[in-house]
Motif scaffolding. Structure first.
Motif: not given
Length: 537
Positions: A150-155
């Motif tokens: 799992y991952r969460d991030y912003q670009l």
């Protein structure tokens, strides 16, 4: 021709390597389309014979731990519209990023579907209706688990920001049970990746009170849970009988009535021909586009893509969106399922991407204002002036122009005759008579004895001047981001019960803050598919 025909172009791949990868002994690769040179996003990369693997990133990238090279394992790569391909890991460079180019397959599936008894033509809507009717038959009703990354991030400007990663085991009690209340999550490992940029403002929760961080013209609810819980809710297939998101809403009831449907060219996955059904919705302010990939035999849904746009807004770069419209992305969700040996469909991955607006606080501002009192050697108050302190050095010409200040004393306008500054400090001299000055000084002393705030006597407004670096005073700047939450299954356990021991994730607490960690003995079988620091296009 009176029968179904499949024509598949000769499939091939090229393997080349490019520049060294920093600080990682994993085998790295990127999967590209040989014709377009575009990344093959979310391709499945499995370790042959081990039922474990990863999914390629937004740039087609993936990483495989070195132990699989040492064991001389083979990668099995598959993706919708491409033929499955096997590549020995020993043939890949351990020191460079390996570029694997795949040729798309071309498959034509006629209108007539052979059922074994007779040919039947089905409309796009009929195909979807049958897929919905077969949900309980095609998807697991008994407990199972998936172990994944799992991952969460912003670009931001092509860079990953605020990358958070975890390895999770999701204990699903089956599609007959309510996901949000019965599914449990065990955390093997999690981390906030400090190798990537951290932006504390962008990392904050959505704030619909101050409006500092919002999904524009939409509301992204926390659904009573953390980022992973938000992601789970947006699997409309798993949550087919509850409200998932606009305008799919409740998948088994609202999908058909909220959209129009049409058939597109059929596609191909692992030797199986699939219907491609496009669907869309248009309203005065929004447009939505979706695609379903459905088996013609049992009408199992292999993949669902859905994108919602706000047609009142243009995208920040002013370009057409990928559906050739002008609307600004609100969210995009892609969910893929794979067929297991027991013929049931299990999650392969889910990716949820939404745009959001972050209002960045002013870089140039007034920190505070006060009264600068002048006294003689005997300590008697003789004069005063107003003092402003900026957080940055202001533009010298603008800061001494008295026209840029509006001052009131006890609610009445107070004229300023001169202004001067030393670095960040600005001094304002009131244009008043000696009698007025004496009266005001007495009232200032009385106010101080009563411990009254400066602002109860004076109010000072400053016009939008600039600092020496060109930042406008008190100007909030709007920044556009894309937020991603993704879960990629590395291993499926089709028959599993909830463990009697161990703690599960608290879904109401942020996943990366104080959650219990429980690692199995075979923890080394799983890994984080950490992307390259910059998204390669």
């Amino acid at each position: 021709m009176g029968r179904n025909c499949c024509f598949t172009r000769f499939f091939f791949f090229f393997l080349v390597t490019i520049y060294a990868q920093e600080g990682d002994d994993a085998t790295r690769g990127r999967i590209l389309d040989v014709e377009t040179q575009e990344p093959v996003v979310f391709a499945t990369i499995r370790i042959k014979g081990k039922a474990i693997g990863v999914i390629s990133n937004q740039d087609g990238g993936f990483r495989i731990p070195p132990r699989f090279r040492e064991m001389r394992d083979t990668l099995v790569i598959s993706s919708m519209g491409y033929q499955k391909k096997e590549i020995p890991i020993s043939g890949l460079s351990p020191e460079h990023i390996n570029i694997i180019r795949l040729a798309p397959g071309v498959l034509n599936l006629s209108e007539a579907i052979v059922t074994g008894r007779k040919k039947r033509k089905l409309s796009a809507k009929q195909i979807v209706r049958r897929a919905i009717a077969n949900l309980q038959k095609n998807y697991p009703q008994k407990p199972f688990s998936t172990i994944g990354y799992y991952r969460d991030y912003q670009l931001k400007d092509g860079n990953y920001v605020n990358l958070n990663e975890a390895v999770l085991e999701v204990f699903d009690q089956g599609f007959s049970r309510l996901d949000s209340t019965t599914t449990k999550v065990g955390i093997y490992e999690y981390k906030r990746n400090a190798d990537f940029e951290r932006d504390t403002l962008a990392d904050d929760p959505y704030d619909y009170e101050s409006l500092q961080k919002i999904v524009d013209n939409a509301y992204l609810s926390g659904y009573g849970g953390n980022e992973f819980s938000i992601l789970r809710v947006h699997d409309a297939i798993r949550n087919y009988n509850v409200n998932a998101y606009s305008f799919v809403n409740r998948f088994d009831i609202d999908l058909l009535k909220n959209h129009s449907f049409s058939k597109d060219n059929s596609t191909y996955l692992n030797g199986e021909a699939l219907y491609t059904v496009k669907f869309r919705r248009r309203s005065p302010n929004y447009s939505a586009f979706g695609t379903l990939y459905i088996s013609p035999g049992d009408f199992a849904i292999h993949k669902m893509e859905y994108t919602l746009y706000d047609d009142r807004k243009r995208s920040p770069d002013r370009k057409l969106n990928k559906h050739l419209g002008n609307g600004q992305l609100i969210f995009e969700v892609t969910t893929e399922y794979q067929r297991h040996a027991n013929r049931k469909m299990y999650l392969n991955y889910i990716s949820f991407n939404n745009s959001f607006i972050l209002w960045e606080p002013p870089k140039f501002r007034v920190d505070y204002s006060t009264i600068d009192l002048k006294r003689n050697p005997q300590g008697t108050l003789t004069d005063f002036r107003l003092e402003l302190v900026f957080n940055r050095i202001p533009n010298a010409d603008e800061v001494v122009d008295v026209k840029n200040y509006s001052v009131r004393y006890q609610g009445k306008p107070l004229k300023i005759k001169a202004a001067g500054h030393i670095d960040e400090k600005v001094f304002l001299l009131p244009d008043i008579t000696q009698e007025e000055r004496t009266t005001m000084m007495r009232e200032i002393i009385e106010a101080r004895e009563k411990e009254l705030d400066f602002k109860q006597l004076f109010s000072i407004e400053v016009k939008p001047i600039y600092d020496v670096e060109g930042n406008r005073l008190h100007e909030w700047k709007k920044r556009n981001y894309n937020q991603f939450r993704e879960y990629f299954v590395q291993q499926l356990k089709p028959k599993v019960d909830l463990p009697n021991e161990g703690e599960f994730m608290n879904r109401r607490r942020p996943i990366f803050e104080g959650q219990p960690i429980s690692r199995p003995e075979n923890f080394d079988d799983y890994w984080m598919n950490t992307p390259l620091k910059r998204l390669i296009q």
